[in-house]
Design a protein around this motif. Structure first.
Motif, PDB file in Angstrom:
ATOM      1  N   ALA A 138      -3.083  -3.824  12.633  1.00 50.50           N
ATOM      2  CA  ALA A 138      -1.750  -3.909  12.299  1.00 50.50           C
ATOM      3  C   ALA A 138      -1.348  -3.540  11.033  1.00 50.50           C
ATOM      4  O   ALA A 138      -0.178  -3.170  10.910  1.00 50.50           O
ATOM      5  CB  ALA A 138      -1.376  -5.458  12.441  1.00 50.50           C
ATOM      6  N   LEU A 139      -2.118  -3.684   9.983  1.00 46.04           N
ATOM      7  CA  LEU A 139      -1.744  -2.742   8.693  1.00 46.04           C
ATOM      8  C   LEU A 139      -1.694  -1.355   8.864  1.00 46.04           C
ATOM      9  O   LEU A 139      -0.457  -0.782   8.448  1.00 46.04           O
ATOM     10  CB  LEU A 139      -2.774  -3.483   7.695  1.00 46.04           C
ATOM     11  N   ALA A 140      -2.693  -0.639   9.656  1.00 42.51           N
ATOM     12  CA  ALA A 140      -2.410   0.602   9.758  1.00 42.51           C
ATOM     13  C   ALA A 140      -1.389   0.822  10.384  1.00 42.51           C
ATOM     14  O   ALA A 140      -0.386   2.191  10.165  1.00 42.51           O
ATOM     15  CB  ALA A 140      -3.696   1.108  10.382  1.00 42.51           C
ATOM     16  N   ASP A 141      -1.004   0.326  11.678  1.00 44.38           N
ATOM     17  CA  ASP A 141       0.167   0.599  12.351  1.00 44.38           C
ATOM     18  C   ASP A 141       1.542   0.456  11.591  1.00 44.38           C
ATOM     19  O   ASP A 141       2.336   1.304  11.597  1.00 44.38           O
ATOM     20  CB  ASP A 141       0.430  -0.283  13.684  1.00 44.38           C
ATOM     21  N   ALA A 142       1.747  -0.605  10.799  1.00 39.43           N
ATOM     22  CA  ALA A 142       2.741  -1.065   9.830  1.00 39.43           C
ATOM     23  C   ALA A 142       2.819   0.212   8.793  1.00 39.43           C
ATOM     24  O   ALA A 142       3.977   0.823   8.543  1.00 39.43           O
ATOM     25  CB  ALA A 142       2.855  -2.104   9.232  1.00 39.43           C
ATOM     26  N   TYR A 143       1.863   0.638   8.298  1.00 37.50           N
ATOM     27  CA  TYR A 143       1.793   1.612   7.192  1.00 37.50           C
ATOM     28  C   TYR A 143       2.289   3.002   7.921  1.00 37.50           C
ATOM     29  O   TYR A 143       3.223   3.793   7.229  1.00 37.50           O
ATOM     30  CB  TYR A 143       0.628   1.953   6.439  1.00 37.50           C
ATOM     31  N   ILE A 144       1.709   3.462   8.974  1.00 40.47           N
ATOM     32  CA  ILE A 144       1.943   4.720   9.591  1.00 40.47           C
ATOM     33  C   ILE A 144       3.591   4.637   9.903  1.00 40.47           C
ATOM     34  O   ILE A 144       4.141   5.556   9.829  1.00 40.47           O
ATOM     35  CB  ILE A 144       1.184   4.772  10.986  1.00 40.47           C
ATOM     36  N   GLU A 145       4.027   3.719  10.463  1.00 37.36           N
ATOM     37  CA  GLU A 145       5.400   3.466  10.673  1.00 37.36           C
ATOM     38  C   GLU A 145       6.231   3.912   9.568  1.00 37.36           C
ATOM     39  O   GLU A 145       7.190   4.466   9.463  1.00 37.36           O
ATOM     40  CB  GLU A 145       5.963   2.389  11.418  1.00 37.36           C
ATOM     41  N   LEU A 146       5.799   3.071   8.359  1.00 39.33           N
ATOM     42  CA  LEU A 146       6.826   3.299   7.054  1.00 39.33           C
ATOM     43  C   LEU A 146       6.575   4.878   6.607  1.00 39.33           C
ATOM     44  O   LEU A 146       7.563   5.388   6.275  1.00 39.33           O
ATOM     45  CB  LEU A 146       6.051   2.560   5.973  1.00 39.33           C
ATOM     46  N   ALA A 147       5.366   5.287   6.620  1.00 32.50           N
ATOM     47  CA  ALA A 147       5.231   6.735   6.230  1.00 32.50           C
ATOM     48  C   ALA A 147       6.049   7.913   7.217  1.00 32.50           C
ATOM     49  O   ALA A 147       6.717   8.653   6.594  1.00 32.50           O
ATOM     50  CB  ALA A 147       3.813   7.369   6.386  1.00 32.50           C
ATOM     51  N   LEU A 170       0.626  -1.219  -0.102  1.00 32.87           N
ATOM     52  CA  LEU A 170       0.099   0.094  -0.219  1.00 32.87           C
ATOM     53  C   LEU A 170       0.822   1.252   0.109  1.00 32.87           C
ATOM     54  O   LEU A 170       0.496   2.178  -0.734  1.00 32.87           O
ATOM     55  CB  LEU A 170      -0.936  -0.196   1.284  1.00 32.87           C
ATOM     56  N   TYR A 171       1.991   1.247   0.874  1.00 35.15           N
ATOM     57  CA  TYR A 171       2.947   2.300   0.763  1.00 35.15           C
ATOM     58  C   TYR A 171       3.567   2.637  -0.654  1.00 35.15           C
ATOM     59  O   TYR A 171       3.580   3.773  -1.018  1.00 35.15           O
ATOM     60  CB  TYR A 171       3.933   2.019   1.905  1.00 35.15           C
TER      61      TYR A 171
END
Length: 178
Positions: free
Chosen positions: A91-100, A14-15
């Protein structure tokens, strides 16, 4: 908070899609909303796991609930439902936010303290520990844990900095037993 490999892979995909289309910030904001809704309404997650609803009904529920979000987020949520991965949304939201955040030179830091930290304390911690993990700043989440007695425990990614009195007493005890 542990994130699954599945959530990390979906977040990475997604990122990359959001990056290609210049939508990284928009998708991040949308996922923050989705994460908050799922945390505030645990019944929603249970409803999406229910075998009584078809995949089509579950997708319709998501589309109605989150109609104002970006098409990338909506399609990802639909894909998670199709593949029976709807338990991975937070968990997807957390992982994406960390990537961003990481792409902007920021890391997420979970700080455990005996009392709530002031804004000034959080800013000082961010300044002191950001360089240690190779980032420009830290986004601090303060968790109050009265059992710590004093001091701080900081988790940034897989690294833990433990300066709590409890930990210092345990180290002293080990040293004295030698």
């Amino acid at each position: 908070m542990s994130k699954s490999t599945v959530a990390n892979r979906y977040a990475q995909a997604l990122y990359e899609l959001a990056l290609q289309n210049g939508q990284v910030d928009t998708v991040e904001e949308d996922l923050r909303v989705v994460r908050q809704v799922f945390r505030d309404n645990p019944d929603l997650a249970l409803l999406l796991q229910s075998p009584k609803l078809t995949k089509t009904q579950k997708k319709q529920l998501i589309l109605q609930s989150f109609s104002g979000l970006s098409i990338y987020v909506l399609n990802t949520l639909s894909m998670l439902i199709d593949r029976r991965r709807n338990t991975e949304v937070a968990a997807l939201a957390d992982a994406y936010i960390e990537l961003a955040l990481s792409s902007r030179g920021t890391a997420v830091a979970h700080v455990y303290s005996a009392t709530r930290l002031s804004e000034a304390d959080q800013a000082a911690l961010s300044k002191a520990f950001a360089a240690r993990v190779g980032k420009q700043s830290l986004q601090i989440t303060n968790n109050v844990d009265p059992s710590l007695l004093g001091g701080l425990r900081i988790r940034i990614g897989n690294r833990i900095f433990d300066g709590t009195i409890k930990n210092k007493l345990k180290r002293l005890e080990r040293e004295l037993k030698r």
